[in-house]
Design an enzyme around this catalytic site. Structure first.
Site, PDB file in Angstrom:
ATOM      1  N   GLY A 169       0.845  -1.199   0.000  1.00 49.96           N
ATOM      2  CA  GLY A 169       0.000   0.000   0.000  1.00 49.96           C
ATOM      3  C   GLY A 169       0.875   1.241   0.000  1.00 49.96           C
ATOM      4  O   GLY A 169       2.037   1.221  -0.431  1.00 49.96           O
ATOM      5  N   GLY A 170       0.327   2.310   0.562  1.00 54.99           N
ATOM      6  CA  GLY A 170       1.053   3.582   0.583  1.00 54.99           C
ATOM      7  C   GLY A 170       2.351   3.503   1.361  1.00 54.99           C
ATOM      8  O   GLY A 170       3.261   4.327   1.175  1.00 54.99           O
ATOM      9  N   GLY A 403      25.880  11.794 -28.897  1.00 57.57           N
ATOM     10  CA  GLY A 403      25.352  12.522 -27.739  1.00 57.57           C
ATOM     11  C   GLY A 403      25.795  11.890 -26.435  1.00 57.57           C
ATOM     12  O   GLY A 403      25.966  12.563 -25.415  1.00 57.57           O
ATOM     13  N   ALA A 404      26.014  10.573 -26.476  1.00 55.38           N
ATOM     14  CA  ALA A 404      26.418   9.872 -25.257  1.00 55.38           C
ATOM     15  C   ALA A 404      27.804  10.333 -24.796  1.00 55.38           C
ATOM     16  O   ALA A 404      28.104  10.305 -23.604  1.00 55.38           O
ATOM     17  CB  ALA A 404      26.396   8.368 -25.490  1.00 55.38           C
TER      18      ALA A 404
HETATM   19  C1  HXC Z   1      -3.744  -4.164  12.256  1.00 57.24           C
HETATM   20  C2  HXC Z   1      -2.706  -6.080  11.558  1.00 57.24           C
HETATM   21  C3  HXC Z   1      -2.467  -5.503  10.278  1.00 57.24           C
HETATM   22  C4  HXC Z   1      -2.932  -4.182  10.063  1.00 57.24           C
HETATM   23  C5  HXC Z   1      -1.648  -7.468  10.277  1.00 57.24           C
HETATM   24  N1  HXC Z   1      -2.179  -7.305  11.495  1.00 57.24           N
HETATM   25  N2  HXC Z   1      -1.834  -6.398   9.513  1.00 57.24           N
HETATM   26  N3  HXC Z   1      -3.329  -5.409  12.528  1.00 57.24           N
HETATM   27  N4  HXC Z   1      -3.550  -3.557  11.066  1.00 57.24           N
HETATM   28  N5  HXC Z   1      -2.724  -3.576   8.893  1.00 57.24           N
HETATM   29  C6  HXC Z   1      -2.154  -8.243  12.613  1.00 57.24           C
HETATM   30  C7  HXC Z   1      -3.017  -9.464  12.399  1.00 57.24           C
HETATM   31  O1  HXC Z   1      -4.324  -9.205  12.806  1.00 57.24           O
HETATM   32  C8  HXC Z   1      -2.298 -10.469  13.298  1.00 57.24           C
HETATM   33  O2  HXC Z   1      -2.682 -10.223  14.638  1.00 57.24           O
HETATM   34  C9  HXC Z   1      -0.855 -10.093  13.194  1.00 57.24           C
HETATM   35  O3  HXC Z   1      -0.839  -8.742  12.716  1.00 57.24           O
HETATM   36  C10 HXC Z   1      -0.088 -10.930  12.205  1.00 57.24           C
HETATM   37  O4  HXC Z   1      -0.816 -10.988  10.995  1.00 57.24           O
HETATM   38  P1  HXC Z   1      -1.053 -12.358  10.205  1.00 57.24           P
HETATM   39  O5  HXC Z   1      -2.094 -12.100   9.200  1.00 57.24           O
HETATM   40  O6  HXC Z   1      -1.294 -13.463  11.185  1.00 57.24           O
HETATM   41  O7  HXC Z   1       0.358 -12.590   9.563  1.00 57.24           O
HETATM   42  P2  HXC Z   1       0.713 -13.159   8.139  1.00 57.24           P
HETATM   43  O8  HXC Z   1      -0.064 -14.395   7.878  1.00 57.24           O
HETATM   44  O9  HXC Z   1       2.204 -13.256   8.105  1.00 57.24           O
HETATM   45  O10 HXC Z   1       0.237 -12.050   7.103  1.00 57.24           O
HETATM   46  C11 HXC Z   1       0.806 -10.783   7.104  1.00 57.24           C
HETATM   47  C12 HXC Z   1      -0.002  -9.823   6.181  1.00 57.24           C
HETATM   48  C13 HXC Z   1      -1.488  -9.822   6.604  1.00 57.24           C
HETATM   49  C14 HXC Z   1       0.154 -10.283   4.754  1.00 57.24           C
HETATM   50  C15 HXC Z   1       0.646  -8.436   6.324  1.00 57.24           C
HETATM   51  O11 HXC Z   1      -1.565  -9.676   8.024  1.00 57.24           O
HETATM   52  C16 HXC Z   1      -2.274  -8.749   5.925  1.00 57.24           C
HETATM   53  O12 HXC Z   1      -2.648  -8.900   4.766  1.00 57.24           O
HETATM   54  N6  HXC Z   1      -2.553  -7.679   6.660  1.00 57.24           N
HETATM   55  C17 HXC Z   1      -3.354  -6.592   6.173  1.00 57.24           C
HETATM   56  C18 HXC Z   1      -2.579  -5.778   5.200  1.00 57.24           C
HETATM   57  C19 HXC Z   1      -3.316  -4.527   4.773  1.00 57.24           C
HETATM   58  O13 HXC Z   1      -4.289  -4.636   4.062  1.00 57.24           O
HETATM   59  N7  HXC Z   1      -2.887  -3.378   5.296  1.00 57.24           N
HETATM   60  C20 HXC Z   1      -3.463  -2.134   5.032  1.00 57.24           C
HETATM   61  C21 HXC Z   1      -2.861  -1.703   3.701  1.00 57.24           C
HETATM   62  S1  HXC Z   1      -3.409  -0.126   3.242  1.00 57.24           S
HETATM   63  P3  HXC Z   1      -2.618 -11.350  15.768  1.00 57.24           P
HETATM   64  O14 HXC Z   1      -3.246 -10.710  16.954  1.00 57.24           O
HETATM   65  O15 HXC Z   1      -3.380 -12.523  15.236  1.00 57.24           O
HETATM   66  O16 HXC Z   1      -1.180 -11.664  15.979  1.00 57.24           O
HETATM   67  C22 HXC Z   1      -2.231   0.834   3.784  1.00 57.24           C
HETATM   68  C23 HXC Z   1      -2.466   2.237   3.416  1.00 57.24           C
HETATM   69  C24 HXC Z   1      -1.317   3.068   3.753  1.00 57.24           C
HETATM   70  O17 HXC Z   1      -1.309   0.465   4.378  1.00 57.24           O
HETATM   71  C25 HXC Z   1      -1.543   4.367   3.073  1.00 57.24           C
HETATM   72  C26 HXC Z   1      -0.483   5.338   3.361  1.00 57.24           C
HETATM   73  C27 HXC Z   1      -0.658   6.539   2.517  1.00 57.24           C
END
Ligand code: HXC
Length: 513
Positions: A169-170, A403-404
């Site tokens: 993401g961002g 040019g290079a």
């Molecule tokens: C809160 C989160 C989290 C998040 C993971 N966790 N991502 N909690 N916010 N973004 C937590 C899970 O609930 C879990 O908690 C622990 O972290 C580990 O995650 P798992 O899923 O068990 O791990 P894994 O299987 O290794 O997968 C990792 C992952 C997946 C691929 C990153 O967790 C995932 O897809 N997360 C969401 C990603 C996402 O969509 N993020 C937002 C993107 S948008 P527990 O308690 O079970 O340990 C964004 C915008 C930014 O970032 C913009 C900026 C301009």
């Protein structure tokens, strides 16, 4: 007091456990180190001072008020690498997947502010699920605060991003703004939208690794500058990279004392083949010129028709840009131009002198190149060299065509010293192509066209396929024996050590981005 100290120690122990033993085990089972283990490997032993260990998030939605972890998913502080101050943040995947909350962002911004005020590098060890989903816009704001600070710090202090887990993401834009990105093979990935969104929008089926793994970004997009085999290798690469860099734009490079001796490198004369069309490896030339084992190549797998990296010459830290005849004959194209331009700008930002090795047959022709903007991308490199005020030395080892020739740090765009080997050919183009154009009529009318072309080619080559016309005009300062080159370069960079250039005052230039 005893009781109060025991409360403090209890809190410290709690913070050190991050998301708890189970999650630490899970992290280790993926072959990954924890946030704290990474920091201890990165910094000189015993030098880490942690800040914000007891910070907690402020979220009260979705039961978050009952789930608090001291430090809130990121370990921040300062310490030393090779005895020099650095600031560091290390995201803790065991706490909410290292996701970024408002307070997590505040901790990162705090150490960036300290780095800016105290002029020392910032190293980010990234391992995060992105925005803390429970916090909504607070977390988005936190990201923007970091992007803004990265931009303010850019060109002021070196910023290095290690990607040691997810970065999606961002979140990817912070590493992208920093100076160097290092990804760990197989356990890290970076993308703006992941495989599921890609499938929904474009119907493409792709894995995370293929879409945004270390090798993809090292070779296809150029987003990452280095690939590490594992966490330990990644940390060691960060340390090595830093060994060439100054603390800030106000500091000099960390040079090593060096006693100048004979410095003759006998083997160097055997590298350039007799035929101008035969490739050779420019890295062999680099190895013969720089201090032993000091070349640290950056962006190796991306646009490999140009080589960039750091080295030491006579103990001095320098940046090297070199055409690579082994790939596409060393032409300049879209990717190699922007790769080199970014590197030149980095070196110029941080007072790192540049050595440019030239063997370039020109720009790559074709619709693909034209439609992808070889004009503006070539101009990036031209602009970057022209703008650079660091000591700049060029060595034409073979071809410098068209040019290079101008673009590759020629005298005309501000190089300080321009050397050439006797094998150099400084011309508008190669003898064959040139003869076919300017002697078209004579060749067409000749009874033996092949013989006539060969004769004209020889005529043109005798006139232009050498460095002496350019040397006669002073565009080349000296034509040198390859064996003497290393000694001359050491002396040249010493001579240029105190170079100062005053440019007209303005807000900033407008590089063709
Ligand atoms: C809160 C989160 C989290 C998040 C993971 N966790 N991502 N909690 N916010 N973004 C937590 C899970 O609930 C879990 O908690 C622990 O972290 C580990 O995650 P798992 O899923 O068990 O791990 P894994 O299987 O290794 O997968 C990792 C992952 C997946 C691929 C990153 O967790 C995932 O897809 N997360 C969401 C990603 C996402 O969509 N993020 C937002 C993107 S948008 P527990 O308690 O079970 O340990 C964004 C915008 C930014 O970032 C913009 C900026 C301009």
């Amino acid at each position: 007091m005893k009781n109060k100290l025991s409360i403090l120690n209890q809190k410290i122990e709690e913070a050190k456990l991050g998301g708890g033993e189970e999650r630490i085990k899970k992290q280790h089972s993926k072959g990954k180190l924890t946030a704290r283990e990474r920091i201890h490997l990165l910094l000189d032993p015993g030098s880490f001072e942690e800040l914000g260990m007891l910070v907690e998030h402020r979220s009260v939605d979705f039961g978050m008020e009952r789930q608090k972890f001291l430090g809130d998913g990121v370990v921040t502080g300062y310490g030393k690498i090779h005895g020099r101050l650095v600031y560091v943040f290390s995201q803790d995947f065991t706490v909410f997947g290292g996701s970024l909350s408002e307070t997590h962002a505040e901790k990162i911004v705090k150490i960036m502010d300290l780095a800016i005020a105290n002029k020392a590098p910032v190293i980010g060890l990234n391992d995060s699920g992105g925005a803390r989903i429970q916090e909504g816009v607070n977390s988005l704001g936190g990201y923007a605060d970091i992007f803004y600070k990265n931009t303010i710090a850019s060109g002021l202090v070196p910023q290095i991003s290690a990607i040691m887990g997810p970065c999606a993401g961002g979140a990817v834009y912070s590493p992208a703004i920093t100076d160097f990105t290092i990804m760990v093979d197989q356990s890290s990935y970076m993308f703006v939208t992941g495989p599921n969104v890609v499938k929904t929008v474009t119907n493409e089926e792709i894995t995370s690794e293929e879409l945004g793994g270390a090798n993809t970004h090292a070779s296809k997009s150029g987003v990452t500058h280095l690939v590490a085999a594992n966490d330990k290798d990644c940390i060691l690469k960060v340390r090595k990279l830093l060994s060439y860099l100054p603390q800030s734009c106000d500091h000099k490079t960390p040079d090593i004392p060096y006693e100048l001796g004979e410095e003759l490198r006998e083997k160097i004369g055997e590298i350039i083949p007799d035929s101008p069309n035969q490739p050779y490896n420019i890295n062999d030339v680099i190895e013969q010129l720089v201090d032993q084992d000091s070349f640290f190549e950056i962006h190796k797998k991306f646009a490999d028709n140009i080589v960039v990296g750091f080295a030491r010459i006579g103990g001095k830290s320098i940046g090297i840009v070199a055409n690579q005849p082994m790939s596409l004959a060393g032409v300049l194209d879209v990717d190699s131009s922007r790769k080199a331009a970014r590197f030149v700008r980095f070196c110029d930002s941080f007072n790192i002198p540049l050595l440019v090795l030239v063997d370039v047959p020109g720009f790559l022709p074709g619709t693909d190149q034209e439609w992808n903007g070889i004009i503006v991308n070539g101009a990036k490199l031209l602009f970057a060299f022209s703008e650079a005020t660091v000591p700049r030395v060029s060595l034409i080892v073979r071809k410098a065509y068209g040019g290079a020739y101008d673009v590759m740090n020629s005298k005309h765009i501000g190089a300080d010293l321009n050397y050439a080997w006797p094998t150099a050919e400084v011309a508008v183009m190669g003898a064959k192509g040139a003869s076919e154009i300017i002697f078209r009529k004579e060749i067409k009318e000749a009874s033996n066209t092949t013989m006539m072309l060969e004769q004209k080619e020889t005529e043109y080559a005798e006139k232009f396929a050498h460095p002496y016309k350019a040397a006669g005009r002073g565009f080349i300062d000296e034509v040198i024996d390859p064996i003497l080159t290393r000694r001359k370069l050491i002396r040249a960079f010493r001579m240029l050590e105190n170079k100062k250039v005053q440019r007209p005052l303005k807000k900033h230039g407008n590089i063709p981005l």
